[in-house]
Scaffold this motif. Structure first.
Motif, PDB file in Angstrom:
ATOM      1  N   PRO A   1       0.818  -1.211   0.000  1.00  7.55           N
ATOM      2  CA  PRO A   1       0.000   0.000   0.000  1.00  7.55           C
ATOM      3  C   PRO A   1       0.857   1.268   0.000  1.00  7.55           C
ATOM      4  O   PRO A   1       1.967   1.258   0.547  1.00  7.55           O
ATOM      5  CB  PRO A   1      -0.816  -0.117   1.291  1.00  7.55           C
ATOM      6  N   SER A   2       0.373   2.299  -0.631  1.00  9.13           N
ATOM      7  CA  SER A   2       1.064   3.593  -0.534  1.00  9.13           C
ATOM      8  C   SER A   2       0.015   4.685  -0.434  1.00  9.13           C
ATOM      9  O   SER A   2      -1.005   4.646  -1.121  1.00  9.13           O
ATOM     10  CB  SER A   2       1.985   3.834  -1.731  1.00  9.13           C
ATOM     11  N   LEU A   3       0.265   5.609   0.453  1.00  5.98           N
ATOM     12  CA  LEU A   3      -0.739   6.631   0.729  1.00  5.98           C
ATOM     13  C   LEU A   3      -0.063   7.894   1.239  1.00  5.98           C
ATOM     14  O   LEU A   3       0.849   7.824   2.057  1.00  5.98           O
ATOM     15  CB  LEU A   3      -1.709   6.102   1.796  1.00  5.98           C
ATOM     16  N   THR A   4      -0.513   9.029   0.731  1.00  2.76           N
ATOM     17  CA  THR A   4      -0.022  10.314   1.220  1.00  2.76           C
ATOM     18  C   THR A   4      -1.071  10.917   2.148  1.00  2.76           C
ATOM     19  O   THR A   4      -2.224  11.061   1.760  1.00  2.76           O
ATOM     20  CB  THR A   4       0.261  11.260   0.046  1.00  2.76           C
ATOM     21  N   VAL A   5      -0.653  11.210   3.356  1.00  2.21           N
ATOM     22  CA  VAL A   5      -1.552  11.794   4.350  1.00  2.21           C
ATOM     23  C   VAL A   5      -1.417  13.308   4.295  1.00  2.21           C
ATOM     24  O   VAL A   5      -0.299  13.829   4.357  1.00  2.21           O
ATOM     25  CB  VAL A   5      -1.219  11.275   5.766  1.00  2.21           C
TER      26      VAL A   5
ATOM     27  N   ASP B   1       0.405  11.128  11.812  1.00  4.99           N
ATOM     28  CA  ASP B   1      -0.711  10.288  11.348  1.00  4.99           C
ATOM     29  C   ASP B   1      -0.222   9.224  10.368  1.00  4.99           C
ATOM     30  O   ASP B   1      -0.718   8.101  10.368  1.00  4.99           O
ATOM     31  CB  ASP B   1      -1.777  11.159  10.672  1.00  4.99           C
TER      32      ASP B   1
ATOM     33  N   VAL C   1      -0.997   5.330  10.486  1.00  3.83           N
ATOM     34  CA  VAL C   1      -1.590   4.552   9.388  1.00  3.83           C
ATOM     35  C   VAL C   1      -0.727   3.324   9.105  1.00  3.83           C
ATOM     36  O   VAL C   1      -1.228   2.202   8.958  1.00  3.83           O
ATOM     37  CB  VAL C   1      -1.726   5.417   8.114  1.00  3.83           C
TER      38      VAL C   1
ATOM     39  N   LEU D   1       1.215   1.788  11.109  1.00  3.68           N
ATOM     40  CA  LEU D   1       1.039   0.839  12.215  1.00  3.68           C
ATOM     41  C   LEU D   1      -0.207  -0.023  11.977  1.00  3.68           C
ATOM     42  O   LEU D   1      -0.179  -1.247  12.155  1.00  3.68           O
ATOM     43  CB  LEU D   1       0.923   1.607  13.534  1.00  3.68           C
ATOM     44  N   SER D   2      -1.290   0.630  11.559  1.00  5.77           N
ATOM     45  CA  SER D   2      -2.526  -0.119  11.268  1.00  5.77           C
ATOM     46  C   SER D   2      -2.323  -1.097  10.115  1.00  5.77           C
ATOM     47  O   SER D   2      -2.823  -2.217  10.147  1.00  5.77           O
ATOM     48  CB  SER D   2      -3.670   0.852  10.936  1.00  5.77           C
ATOM     49  N   TRP D   3      -1.614  -0.673   9.075  1.00  5.73           N
ATOM     50  CA  TRP D   3      -1.328  -1.574   7.935  1.00  5.73           C
ATOM     51  C   TRP D   3      -0.586  -2.824   8.404  1.00  5.73           C
ATOM     52  O   TRP D   3      -0.921  -3.939   8.020  1.00  5.73           O
ATOM     53  CB  TRP D   3      -0.433  -0.881   6.918  1.00  5.73           C
TER      54      TRP D   3
ATOM     55  N   ARG E   1      -0.355  -4.134  11.405  1.00  9.18           N
ATOM     56  CA  ARG E   1      -1.189  -4.975  12.264  1.00  9.18           C
ATOM     57  C   ARG E   1      -2.229  -5.739  11.452  1.00  9.18           C
ATOM     58  O   ARG E   1      -2.617  -6.845  11.812  1.00  9.18           O
ATOM     59  CB  ARG E   1      -1.885  -4.108  13.314  1.00  9.18           C
ATOM     60  N   ALA E   2      -2.699  -5.115  10.364  1.00 10.80           N
ATOM     61  CA  ALA E   2      -3.715  -5.763   9.524  1.00 10.80           C
ATOM     62  C   ALA E   2      -3.089  -6.750   8.537  1.00 10.80           C
ATOM     63  O   ALA E   2      -3.807  -7.397   7.774  1.00 10.80           O
ATOM     64  CB  ALA E   2      -4.519  -4.702   8.769  1.00 10.80           C
TER      65      ALA E   2
ATOM     66  N   LEU F   1      -1.234  -6.007   5.959  1.00 12.93           N
ATOM     67  CA  LEU F   1      -1.191  -5.482   4.587  1.00 12.93           C
ATOM     68  C   LEU F   1       0.238  -5.350   4.076  1.00 12.93           C
ATOM     69  O   LEU F   1       0.458  -5.204   2.876  1.00 12.93           O
ATOM     70  CB  LEU F   1      -1.900  -4.129   4.509  1.00 12.93           C
TER      71      LEU F   1
ATOM     72  N   TYR G   1      -0.656   4.489  19.109  1.00 13.73           N
ATOM     73  CA  TYR G   1      -1.033   5.645  18.279  1.00 13.73           C
ATOM     74  C   TYR G   1      -2.438   6.058  18.705  1.00 13.73           C
ATOM     75  O   TYR G   1      -3.356   5.240  18.720  1.00 13.73           O
ATOM     76  CB  TYR G   1      -1.007   5.238  16.807  1.00 13.73           C
TER      77      TYR G   1
ATOM     78  N   THR H   1      -4.461  11.396   0.074  1.00 12.82           N
ATOM     79  CA  THR H   1      -4.490  11.604  -1.367  1.00 12.82           C
ATOM     80  C   THR H   1      -3.545  10.641  -2.053  1.00 12.82           C
ATOM     81  O   THR H   1      -2.474  10.323  -1.532  1.00 12.82           O
ATOM     82  CB  THR H   1      -4.136  13.069  -1.727  1.00 12.82           C
TER      83      THR H   1
ATOM     84  N   GLU I   1      -8.638  -3.587  14.053  1.00 10.96           N
ATOM     85  CA  GLU I   1      -7.832  -3.439  15.273  1.00 10.96           C
ATOM     86  C   GLU I   1      -8.613  -2.766  16.394  1.00 10.96           C
ATOM     87  O   GLU I   1      -8.047  -2.473  17.451  1.00 10.96           O
ATOM     88  CB  GLU I   1      -6.542  -2.673  14.969  1.00 10.96           C
TER      89      GLU I   1
END
Lengths: 397, 338
Positions: free
Chosen positions: A142-146, A155, A159, A161-163, A165-166, A168, A240, B144, B163
């Protein structure tokens, strides 16, 4: 799932890598000056990353260049010398400037003649920060710009960290990057929150922030991944917490309810109490509102015994990079066992009631908290743990 | 990914505001009579809601478009949960406001710009207003990514729920038309290169202009609140989704290939091209699952293949795949089930 911090990379006015940055902190040097990167009629002091010289094709993509330099340091310190091609790697990066087509020359040409200059457009369309870094590194994940204003970098770490744990990805490159740019300089100037002198976080006589630039990157990795490559891990991302004030576009909630909630969420996620925290790397922008609210919340949650400081006096406010830089600084300080002085602070503000560190201070214990507040009512807290073992520091020397 | 039940939808586009309007546009395969490369603009009266927008009456157009879509999704899902997480994705963000701020710099100089315009030019202003209006104090993110913003946002929403960070997430996308982007779009359409902006679509690419609007989904782990079906999988490499045979595919690219026996459709001529248009395609999929109706491909060209749906008709639909490729031929796939 346990998530380790296996690499750190930083770049700012305080230094071109972690080693040099820590030396700047030790010496208390503040590398601010007038704007030299672009023309402006504004005369506020800023913190430019003077050591950074972009390579030719990144000349007008400064945020990306800053980011790639910090990513390189972080990957090298993580031991990913040979690239990442065979791993599932996520890229999550925060920014503000790199998300906008705010090229003044492009727009002036368009406005004057209706002509679309293609180069700035293509640069913008191919310059999405996370997408561009993922493309350079050829990552598969995954790649994402916050784009969460001043909490973007923190943030982005949350994010990632969530990836992890999931499931991904197994490794994540997370943090933030932002260049010093004329548009936000004008914008922050218009809001009346820029200081015409060096910033003084939490000080009674503080009168605003100084803008800066830089990048702060963490390599996050599942325990399974680090074990598989026999990488010893001393730093861990434990919590987080994120909460919105739901109050105002530009001002923090006066009682700091969102910030307090975010800290308590992060502590709870880490399974620790406030008494377990060694120190807090505060957001501390040196604006009246931020420092009053943040100081009150830190006092309420941690009392008077937990030392805290802001590094904005060394880096300036690096916007989308700040959360990444300060998470990296917190991790390094935990590992080193000392925290820097809160540069710029001199006089206790009775309205805050607690004072940040006045000098380099030895710390013991295992946990640090890094806080970020942002435009839009965002509040973020990260909890980092250090379980030190004998061996090299988790950054390049 | 754990299933994400769709409890509510809010949608705003050139056809108006609300699920019923969107449904009507799909049902009638209604394509606005806009010239090539022009914008499917939301009529200004659609953005006049004094009750919802009163507290943010000075907000810019981008924020208002976002807030109304998010507000409607929460109401549609009958939710007043203040702990809901918010994820707003956008390709271009409030670029029209950014250019207004640049106008200020050029016209009045660095020291005389408007703080109000500046604060609205920041990408997360819209999410901030959503949180304020809906009194949501959970995590609030704006993200984005030019190709797969919506897909990435869905993945993150699923991770948050898995989670236990949030029980419910309001996830959606927002885009706004602006004159500069219209010019850029026109230029890119003319040169037709691998531009980074997705210009192609199933059907007639030259007749579909830019779009604007917002679409939000209130998703929850609680199956009892499922109203429109469920997001059951999201992949960015195509692997998990292609193993099963869906009843229908929504394909966002002309040159995508699917099994010729699977009916395909694509709806961007209805609402226009948007970098985050996948959100609107997924809203159409959710309505097809709820209504058990296959909506016809607007402006479809029969030469696209025999499996293009050319007529709106009842259909037993259990599963829909929404597929999109980026310019490097990387594939994303969102699977929705009844």
């Amino acid at each position: 799932m346990e998530v380790g911090i296996t690499g750190l990379g930083v770049l700012s006015a305080a230094g071109s890598n972690m080693h040099k940055t820590l030396e700047t902190f030790r010496q208390g040097k503040r590398n601010a000056g007038p704007v030299t990167l672009f023309f402006t009629s504004l005369s506020y002091p800023v913190f430019e990353a003077k050591s950074f010289q972009p390579v030719k094709d990144q000349n007008q993509m400064r945020s990306l260049g800053l980011c790639l330099r910090a990513v390189e340091e972080a990957l090298r310190s993580a031991g990913f010398w040979d690239g990442l091609a065979t791993r599932r790697v996520g890229v999550c990066l925060g920014t503000t400037v790199a998300s906008q087509l705010n090229d003044i020359e492009f727009y002036k040409t368009y406005r004057d003649s209706g002509k679309v200059l293609t180069e700035p457009v293509d640069r913008y369309l191919h310059g999405n920060l996370a997408g561009a870094v993922a493309s350079v590194l050829k990552t598969q994940g995954p790649s994402l710009t916050v784009v969460n204003a001043c909490t973007s970098g923190a943030d982005a770490i949350g994010v990632a960290l969530s990836w992890l744990r999931a499931g991904l990805c197994d490794v994540a490159i997370a943090g933030g990057a932002d260049e010093l740019n004329r548009v936000p300089l004008c914008g922050f100037g218009s809001l009346g929150i820029l200081s015409d002198s060096l910033c003084a976080p939490f000080d009674k006589n503080r009168n605003g922030l100084n803008l800066g630039e830089g990048a702060g990157i963490l390599v996050l990795e599942t325990e399974k991944s680090s074990q598989a490559r026999k990488k010893k891990v001393s730093l861990w991302l434990r919590g987080y917490g994120a909460a919105n004030d739901a109050y105002h576009l530009t001002a923090p909630a006066p009682e700091g309810t969102g910030l307090e909630k975010s800290i308590r969420l992060a502590l709870s996620e880490a399974g620790i109490g406030a008494q377990d925290v060694s120190f807090v790397n505060a957001h501390g922008t040196a604006t009246q509102d931020n420092d009053r609210v943040e100081g009150a919340v830190l006092s309420r949650v941690f009392g008077k015994k937990v030392p805290f400081y802001s590094t904005k006096g060394f880096t300036g406010h690096t916007l989308g990079a700040a959360g990444g830089l300060e998470a990296a600084f917190s991790a390094a300080a935990l590992y080193e066992g000392w925290i820097p002085q809160c540069a710029g602070f001199q006089t206790l503000d009775d309205g805050i009631a607690i004072a940040p560190t006045r000098k380099k201070t030895t710390v013991t214990g295992h946990y640090a908290v890094s806080t970020s507040l942002g435009f839009g009512g965002n509040n973020v807290a990260l909890v980092i743990e250090c379980v030190k073992f004998d061996g090299a520091a988790p950054w390049t020397q | 990914m754990d299933p994400m039940n769709i409890a509510g939808i809010g949608v705003l586009c050139s056809h108006g505001r609300g699920v019923a309007r969107f449904e009507q546009a799909l049902n009638e395969s209604r394509v606005p009579s806009t010239a090539p490369a022009s914008c499917h603009r939301i009529p200004s009266e659609v953005l006049e809601d004094r009750e919802v927008l009163w507290d943010i009456r000075r907000a810019d157009r981008f924020s208002k478009i976002a807030v109304l879509g998010a507000y409607d999704a929460m109401r549609d899902g009958d939710s007043r949960d203040g702990s809901v997480g918010i994820i707003v994705c956008t390709g271009l963000g409030p670029h029209a406001t950014t250019f207004r701020f640049l106008d200020d710099i050029l016209d009045y100089g660095d020291a005389s710009v408007s703080p109000t315009i500046f604060s609205h030019s920041i990408h997360n202003a819209a999410a901030s207003y959503i949180a304020k209006i809906l009194k949501c104090t959970g995590p609030t993110l704006t993200v984005t990514q030019f190709h797969f913003s919506f897909q990435q946002a869905l993945l993150l929403a699923g991770a948050w729920m898995s989670e236990g960070r949030c029980e419910h997430v309001l996830v959606g996308c927002v885009e706004e038309c602006g004159s500069v982007m219209e010019s850029i779009y026109g230029y890119k359409l003319k040169v037709g290169t691998n531009s980074g902006m997705h210009l192609s679509a199933c059907g007639n690419k030259s007749s579909t202009g830019l779009g604007e609007g917002s679409v939000f989904f209130l998703v929850t782990s609680d199956p009892a609140r499922r109203k429109y079906g469920v997001f059951s999988d999201v992949s960015l490499d195509g692997e998990p989704c292609v193993e099963e045979r869906p009843d229908l595919c929504i394909i966002e690219n002309d040159d995508a290939t699917v099994d010729p026996g699977i009916p395909i459709v694509e709806f961007s001529p209805i609402f226009g091209h948007m970098m985050t248009g996948s959100g609107f395609q997924c809203a159409a999929a959710a309505l097809m699952l709820r209504n058990q109706v296959a909506y016809a491909c607007p402006s479809s060209d029969v030469s696209d293949g025999p499996n293009v749906i050319v007529e709106t008709k009842p259909m037993a639909i259990r599963e829909i795949l929404c597929i999109k490729y980026d310019c490097k031929r990387l594939r994303s796939c969102v699977k929705l089930n009844k």
